[in-house]
Motif scaffolding. Sequence first.
Motif, PDB file in Angstrom:
ATOM      1  N   PRO A  31       0.808  -1.229   0.000  1.00  0.00           N
ATOM      2  CA  PRO A  31       0.000   0.000   0.000  1.00  0.00           C
ATOM      3  C   PRO A  31       0.836   1.271   0.000  1.00  0.00           C
ATOM      4  O   PRO A  31       0.518   2.229  -0.724  1.00  0.00           O
ATOM      5  CB  PRO A  31      -0.837  -0.142   1.281  1.00  0.00           C
ATOM      6  CG  PRO A  31      -0.922  -1.612   1.521  1.00  0.00           C
ATOM      7  CD  PRO A  31       0.419  -2.140   1.091  1.00  0.00           C
ATOM      8  N   ALA A  32       1.892   1.286   0.791  1.00  0.00           N
ATOM      9  CA  ALA A  32       2.723   2.492   0.854  1.00  0.00           C
ATOM     10  C   ALA A  32       3.437   2.749  -0.464  1.00  0.00           C
ATOM     11  O   ALA A  32       3.553   3.902  -0.904  1.00  0.00           O
ATOM     12  CB  ALA A  32       3.734   2.367   1.996  1.00  0.00           C
ATOM     13  N   LEU A  33       3.919   1.683  -1.101  1.00  0.00           N
ATOM     14  CA  LEU A  33       4.601   1.869  -2.379  1.00  0.00           C
ATOM     15  C   LEU A  33       3.636   2.368  -3.445  1.00  0.00           C
ATOM     16  O   LEU A  33       3.973   3.274  -4.225  1.00  0.00           O
ATOM     17  CB  LEU A  33       5.262   0.558  -2.820  1.00  0.00           C
ATOM     18  CG  LEU A  33       5.991   0.584  -4.163  1.00  0.00           C
ATOM     19  CD1 LEU A  33       7.039   1.697  -4.206  1.00  0.00           C
ATOM     20  CD2 LEU A  33       6.636  -0.767  -4.456  1.00  0.00           C
ATOM     21  N   LEU A  34       2.448   1.805  -3.489  1.00  0.00           N
ATOM     22  CA  LEU A  34       1.458   2.268  -4.466  1.00  0.00           C
ATOM     23  C   LEU A  34       1.080   3.727  -4.205  1.00  0.00           C
ATOM     24  O   LEU A  34       0.910   4.514  -5.147  1.00  0.00           O
ATOM     25  CB  LEU A  34       0.217   1.377  -4.427  1.00  0.00           C
ATOM     26  CG  LEU A  34       0.401  -0.040  -4.973  1.00  0.00           C
ATOM     27  CD1 LEU A  34      -0.848  -0.877  -4.710  1.00  0.00           C
ATOM     28  CD2 LEU A  34       0.708  -0.015  -6.472  1.00  0.00           C
ATOM     29  N   ALA A  35       0.961   4.086  -2.939  1.00  0.00           N
ATOM     30  CA  ALA A  35       0.635   5.478  -2.611  1.00  0.00           C
ATOM     31  C   ALA A  35       1.751   6.415  -3.054  1.00  0.00           C
ATOM     32  O   ALA A  35       1.491   7.511  -3.580  1.00  0.00           O
ATOM     33  CB  ALA A  35       0.392   5.611  -1.106  1.00  0.00           C
ATOM     34  N   ARG A  36       2.989   6.002  -2.850  1.00  0.00           N
ATOM     35  CA  ARG A  36       4.117   6.839  -3.266  1.00  0.00           C
ATOM     36  C   ARG A  36       4.145   6.974  -4.787  1.00  0.00           C
ATOM     37  O   ARG A  36       4.407   8.066  -5.310  1.00  0.00           O
ATOM     38  CB  ARG A  36       5.435   6.237  -2.756  1.00  0.00           C
ATOM     39  CG  ARG A  36       6.667   7.045  -3.123  1.00  0.00           C
ATOM     40  CD  ARG A  36       6.590   8.456  -2.595  1.00  0.00           C
ATOM     41  NE  ARG A  36       7.791   9.230  -2.908  1.00  0.00           N
ATOM     42  CZ  ARG A  36       7.789  10.539  -3.064  1.00  0.00           C
ATOM     43  NH1 ARG A  36       6.663  11.253  -2.920  1.00  0.00           N
ATOM     44  NH2 ARG A  36       8.914  11.181  -3.337  1.00  0.00           N
ATOM     45  N   CYS A  37       3.888   5.879  -5.499  1.00  0.00           N
ATOM     46  CA  CYS A  37       3.843   5.950  -6.963  1.00  0.00           C
ATOM     47  C   CYS A  37       2.770   6.944  -7.417  1.00  0.00           C
ATOM     48  O   CYS A  37       2.994   7.747  -8.333  1.00  0.00           O
ATOM     49  CB  CYS A  37       3.557   4.565  -7.547  1.00  0.00           C
ATOM     50  SG  CYS A  37       4.936   3.401  -7.410  1.00  0.00           S
ATOM     51  N   GLY A  38       1.611   6.888  -6.771  1.00  0.00           N
ATOM     52  CA  GLY A  38       0.548   7.825  -7.121  1.00  0.00           C
ATOM     53  C   GLY A  38       0.946   9.262  -6.861  1.00  0.00           C
ATOM     54  O   GLY A  38       0.680  10.163  -7.678  1.00  0.00           O
ATOM     55  N   ALA A  39       1.620   9.494  -5.733  1.00  0.00           N
ATOM     56  CA  ALA A  39       2.057  10.850  -5.402  1.00  0.00           C
ATOM     57  C   ALA A  39       3.078  11.384  -6.401  1.00  0.00           C
ATOM     58  O   ALA A  39       3.152  12.597  -6.645  1.00  0.00           O
ATOM     59  CB  ALA A  39       2.644  10.871  -3.988  1.00  0.00           C
ATOM     60  N   LEU A  40       3.847  10.466  -6.982  1.00  0.00           N
ATOM     61  CA  LEU A  40       4.850  10.841  -7.977  1.00  0.00           C
ATOM     62  C   LEU A  40       4.256  11.009  -9.374  1.00  0.00           C
ATOM     63  O   LEU A  40       4.960  11.387 -10.310  1.00  0.00           O
ATOM     64  CB  LEU A  40       5.953   9.779  -8.028  1.00  0.00           C
ATOM     65  CG  LEU A  40       6.869   9.705  -6.809  1.00  0.00           C
ATOM     66  CD1 LEU A  40       7.665   8.401  -6.829  1.00  0.00           C
ATOM     67  CD2 LEU A  40       7.810  10.904  -6.760  1.00  0.00           C
ATOM     68  N   GLY A  41       2.979  10.701  -9.525  1.00  0.00           N
ATOM     69  CA  GLY A  41       2.327  10.814 -10.824  1.00  0.00           C
ATOM     70  C   GLY A  41       2.511   9.603 -11.705  1.00  0.00           C
ATOM     71  O   GLY A  41       2.220   9.662 -12.913  1.00  0.00           O
ATOM     72  N   LEU A  42       2.976   8.493 -11.130  1.00  0.00           N
ATOM     73  CA  LEU A  42       3.157   7.265 -11.906  1.00  0.00           C
ATOM     74  C   LEU A  42       1.849   6.489 -11.972  1.00  0.00           C
ATOM     75  O   LEU A  42       1.180   6.309 -10.951  1.00  0.00           O
ATOM     76  CB  LEU A  42       4.232   6.377 -11.273  1.00  0.00           C
ATOM     77  CG  LEU A  42       5.649   6.930 -11.228  1.00  0.00           C
ATOM     78  CD1 LEU A  42       6.561   5.952 -10.497  1.00  0.00           C
ATOM     79  CD2 LEU A  42       6.182   7.216 -12.626  1.00  0.00           C
ATOM     80  N   THR A  43       1.518   6.021 -13.147  1.00  0.00           N
ATOM     81  CA  THR A  43       0.354   5.153 -13.309  1.00  0.00           C
ATOM     82  C   THR A  43       0.815   3.708 -13.230  1.00  0.00           C
ATOM     83  O   THR A  43       1.619   3.265 -14.054  1.00  0.00           O
ATOM     84  CB  THR A  43      -0.338   5.402 -14.657  1.00  0.00           C
ATOM     85  OG1 THR A  43      -0.801   6.760 -14.696  1.00  0.00           O
ATOM     86  CG2 THR A  43      -1.513   4.458 -14.849  1.00  0.00           C
ATOM     87  N   ILE A  44       0.328   2.976 -12.244  1.00  0.00           N
ATOM     88  CA  ILE A  44       0.666   1.565 -12.086  1.00  0.00           C
ATOM     89  C   ILE A  44      -0.445   0.733 -12.723  1.00  0.00           C
ATOM     90  O   ILE A  44      -1.610   0.824 -12.316  1.00  0.00           O
ATOM     91  CB  ILE A  44       0.853   1.194 -10.607  1.00  0.00           C
ATOM     92  CG1 ILE A  44       1.958   2.044  -9.972  1.00  0.00           C
ATOM     93  CG2 ILE A  44       1.149  -0.298 -10.461  1.00  0.00           C
ATOM     94  CD1 ILE A  44       3.324   1.874 -10.621  1.00  0.00           C
TER      95      ILE A  44
END
Length: 225
Positions: free
Chosen positions: A150-163
């Motif tokens: 969850p934390a990694l996905l949240a960080r990716c979202g904050a960085l503007g990365l689409t997973i």
Amino acid sequence: MPMIEQDDAAARLADIRTRVTAAARLGGRDPARVELIAVSKTHPVEAIRPLIAAGQRSFGENRVQEAQAKWPALRAECPDLRLHLVGQLQSNKAEEAVALFDAIHSVDRESLAEALAKAIGRTGRAPTLFVQVNIGAEEQKGGCAIDALPALLARCGALGLTIAGLMCVPPAEGEPAPYFALLAKLARRHGLPAMSMGMSGDYETAVMLGATHVRVGTALFGARG
């Protein structure tokens, strides 16, 4: 390219596609929603060309440097190829990876996500991204821990990365199905549509359990060099 090599490649490819189709239908899924990635790591261009001639377009490599040596020439010959990075990625190789690959399956830590975000901003290219989960909690394997997801996905979202989805490599020993089912559960929990799971020995099981991308090497190329 000798005709017998082309014929062998076409036969292997047709067999695996047939098996993927059957597995998808058994799982109540549309076979067209499963992307077969031919993992060509350690194999030379001479082994890859017969599969391209047989109609394969998605390929996977483990290392940026090896891919840089092989794929520019192959792409010049066949511009519609799609290249996936399926191995671990060092943060200092992020920009080279973004420039070369159409998909990166091994996002597994925040520092790499940050490097990828910077590389995407600089290059203007945005590969499809998967977060790799260490689904069997194996110390020797890459991937983020399940409880860190969850934390990694949240960080990716904050960085503007689409997973796009999640990737895993289950433990070599034992039945892979429970691990594939767990990855599918995690993907559903986080609203991620794609799942990169399944290799030569277990891709049919993976497809039945929801894989959207399967990474097949040995079954297509034979033993690695």
